[in-house]
Design a protein around this motif. Structure first.
Motif, short mmCIF file in Angstrom:
data_model
loop_
_atom_site.label_atom_id
_atom_site.label_comp_id
_atom_site.label_asym_id
_atom_site.label_seq_id
_atom_site.Cartn_x
_atom_site.Cartn_y
_atom_site.Cartn_z
N ASP A 35 0.83 -1.20 0.00
CA ASP A 35 0.00 0.00 0.00
C ASP A 35 0.87 1.26 0.00
N GLN A 36 1.90 1.28 0.83
CA GLN A 36 2.80 2.43 0.88
C GLN A 36 3.45 2.68 -0.48
N TRP A 41 4.00 5.79 -5.22
CA TRP A 41 4.24 5.67 -6.66
C TRP A 41 3.31 6.60 -7.44
N ARG A 42 2.04 6.57 -7.12
CA ARG A 42 1.09 7.42 -7.83
C ARG A 42 1.33 8.90 -7.53
N TYR A 48 6.01 14.27 -10.74
CA TYR A 48 7.11 14.30 -11.69
C TYR A 48 6.68 14.82 -13.06
N PHE A 49 5.47 14.46 -13.52
CA PHE A 49 5.11 15.02 -14.83
C PHE A 49 4.73 16.48 -14.73
N ASP A 67 10.63 6.42 -12.94
CA ASP A 67 11.29 7.29 -11.96
C ASP A 67 10.49 7.35 -10.66
N ALA A 68 9.17 7.44 -10.79
CA ALA A 68 8.30 7.50 -9.62
C ALA A 68 8.36 6.20 -8.82
N LEU A 69 8.42 5.07 -9.52
CA LEU A 69 8.54 3.79 -8.84
C LEU A 69 9.85 3.73 -8.05
#
Length: 223
Positions: A35-36, A41-42, A48-49, A67-69
């Motif tokens: 969950d974290q 990630w989202r 980032y975008f 990159d977010a992952l």
């Protein structure tokens, strides 16, 4: 007399598909932290975008997502091999559609239906195909063609310029408030799909309609 809706245009991530359906894969790799990782990630994907859009450092959505992952994994204090990272990225092609989506799309087959997304063309084609939705859309449009993320006006124009419609003949649907603001500012009619029961953004742009899910957008069909 209000104009009739000639095209139903859908955002994808969070609107048609549950972005947090990646949680199970994250939990499988990192028990107790799914969950974290999913939430971070989202959050970072969006951040980032937006940062890239504002700073003029465009990279496509697949790069932003990876990159977010990587940030989300670091924030969870876990390390992933390249194989594990690739496996988690692959879950973005297998997100779970919300339960009403297929039925709604089938009921709209006599009307133009379009995807307009920040995702790359490859990401969208794989995701839509894996859900067996390919035949339910007339067009899948990625903003990568203009390298301008929504909610930039150029992103909405990337599809609209190919039509002969008026802007208020388009109903744009998204679960993301920032996307609704962008589309409404562009001149589309808008329906905010408020799946989480949250308040709308405190800005001077409001959606034309607010629904819990996509089912009620069917009232916009012409008889």
């Amino acid at each position: 007399m209000e104009p009739t809706i000639q095209a139903f245009v859908f955002d994808v991530y969070g609107t048609l598909f549950d972005v947090h359906s990646v949680k199970a894969a994250c939990d499988e790799q990192f028990p107790g932290k799914g969950d974290q990782i999913s939430q971070t990630w989202r959050t970072k994907q969006l951040e980032y975008f937006f940062i890239r859009q504002i700073s003029g450092r465009y990279e496509d959505f697949s790069v932003v997502t990876r990159d977010a992952l990587r940030y989300a994994l670091a924030a969870a204090d876990v390390t992933a091999s390249s194989d594990v990272e690739d496996a988690l990225i692959a879950t973005y092609a297998e997100l779970s559609p919300y339960e009403e989506v297929e039925d709604v799309l089938k009921q709209l087959r006599d009307t133009q239906t379009v995807v307009l997304s920040n995702g790359t063309a490859d990401m969208l084609e794989q995701l839509i195909a894996n859900a067996s939705f390919t035949e339910l859309f007339d067009e899948l449009v990625s903003i990568d063609g203009v390298k301008q993320f929504k909610p930039s006006p150029a992103a909405y124009m990337s599809w609209f310029k190919t039509t002969d419609l008026k802007r208020d003949e388009v109903l744009f649907m998204s679960s993301n408030g920032w996307d609704i603001i962008g589309a409404k500012n562009f001149g589309f009619r808008t329906a905010w799909i408020n799946r989480d029961g949250k308040p709308f953004e405190t800005m001077d742009v409001r959606p034309d309609a607010v629904y819990d899910d996509l089912t009620e957008i069917l009232e916009w069909r012409t008889s």
